[in-house]
Design an enzyme around this catalytic site. Structure first.
Site, short mmCIF file in Angstrom:
data_model
loop_
_atom_site.label_atom_id
_atom_site.label_comp_id
_atom_site.label_asym_id
_atom_site.label_seq_id
_atom_site.Cartn_x
_atom_site.Cartn_y
_atom_site.Cartn_z
N CYS A 174 0.83 -1.20 0.00
CA CYS A 174 0.00 0.00 0.00
C CYS A 174 0.87 1.26 0.00
CB CYS A 174 -1.00 -0.04 1.15
SG CYS A 174 -2.38 1.06 0.85
N HIS A 197 -3.06 -5.14 1.58
CA HIS A 197 -2.33 -5.44 2.82
C HIS A 197 -2.32 -6.94 3.09
CE1 HIS A 197 -1.82 -1.37 4.56
NE2 HIS A 197 -2.86 -1.09 3.81
N GLU A 252 -0.59 -8.55 5.00
CA GLU A 252 -0.29 -8.85 6.42
C GLU A 252 -1.54 -8.82 7.29
OE1 GLU A 252 0.01 -6.03 4.95
OE2 GLU A 252 -0.21 -4.34 6.33
N1 GLN Z 1 -3.63 6.47 1.46
C1 GLN Z 1 -2.26 6.25 1.83
C2 GLN Z 1 -1.34 7.12 0.98
O1 GLN Z 1 -1.72 7.49 -0.10
C3 GLN Z 1 -1.90 4.77 1.71
C4 GLN Z 1 -2.81 3.98 2.59
C5 GLN Z 1 -2.25 2.69 3.16
O2 GLN Z 1 -1.06 2.46 3.22
N2 GLN Z 1 -3.14 1.87 3.64
O3 GLN Z 1 -0.28 7.47 1.39
#
Ligand code: GLN
Length: 175
Positions: free
Chosen positions: A65, A157, A159
């Site tokens: 992410c 994610h 994890e």
């Molecule tokens: N929305 C976050 C970003 O753009 C990422 C979100 C996440 O890691 N769950 O930095």
């Protein structure tokens, strides 16, 4: 937490808080979070340079992410600083505010015959995949897990479920 997953698999881990902490590390996971905050932390502690060096040495790096956003060559919505490790363009918060988080089933045919449960939290969307980048996972037709040599980036994610598929695939890169 990635630590919980690594404990489940039985792999030792440690938190990296300073550039010096990289000594003796075989693989690195860049977790989720807010990239704006993470970028400040990385720069203040000079960890950004240490990560670039680590990745260049061909050691495995997994970004999930926000971690995937940090690894990208190009970041959209808005354009921002990044480590530029993996040749993808990625759009932050791309599912829109109404879809803050969701659980979807995706496919990673090279990693597992079964569908993979994927948790998305304010997730980005990979909008461009460079020539040297392989799409290993898709959900609803979109690439969600990509690989370029030693580098692995997931917009979800892995994890946060009990599915060890992605972590096991990543750890196998340590050889
Ligand atoms: N929305 C976050 C970003 O753009 C990422 C979100 C996440 O890691 N769950 O930095």
């Amino acid at each position: 937490m990635h630590a919980r997953m690594l404990d489940l698999i039985g792999v030792p881990w440690k938190l990296i808080k300073h550039a010096e902490d990289f000594a003796g590390i075989d693989a690195l996971i860049l977790p989720g979070g807010e990239t704006t905050t993470m970028l400040k932390f990385l720069a203040e502690h000079k960890i950004d340079e240490a990560i670039r060096k680590f990745a260049k040495e061909n050691k495995p790096v997994l970004g999930t992410c926000a971690g995937a956003i940090l690894m990208a060559k190009e970041v959209l919505n808005p354009e921002q600083e990044r480590l530029g490790l993996i040749d993808i363009s990625i759009e932050r918060n791309a599912y829109g505010r109404q879809v803050d988080s969701s659980i979807r089933e995706g496919e990673c045919p090279e990693l597992s015959q079964d569908p993979v449960e994927m948790v998305f939290i304010r997730a980005p969307i990979i909008r461009r995949v460079g020539e040297g980048v392989k799409v290993l996972g898709r959900a609803e037709g979109l690439p969600v897990l990509v690989e370029q040599r030693n580098l692995l980036a997931a917009t979800f994610h892995p994890e946060l479920t009990n599915d060890e598929t992605v972590h096991r695939y990543f750890l196998a890169k340590m050889g």
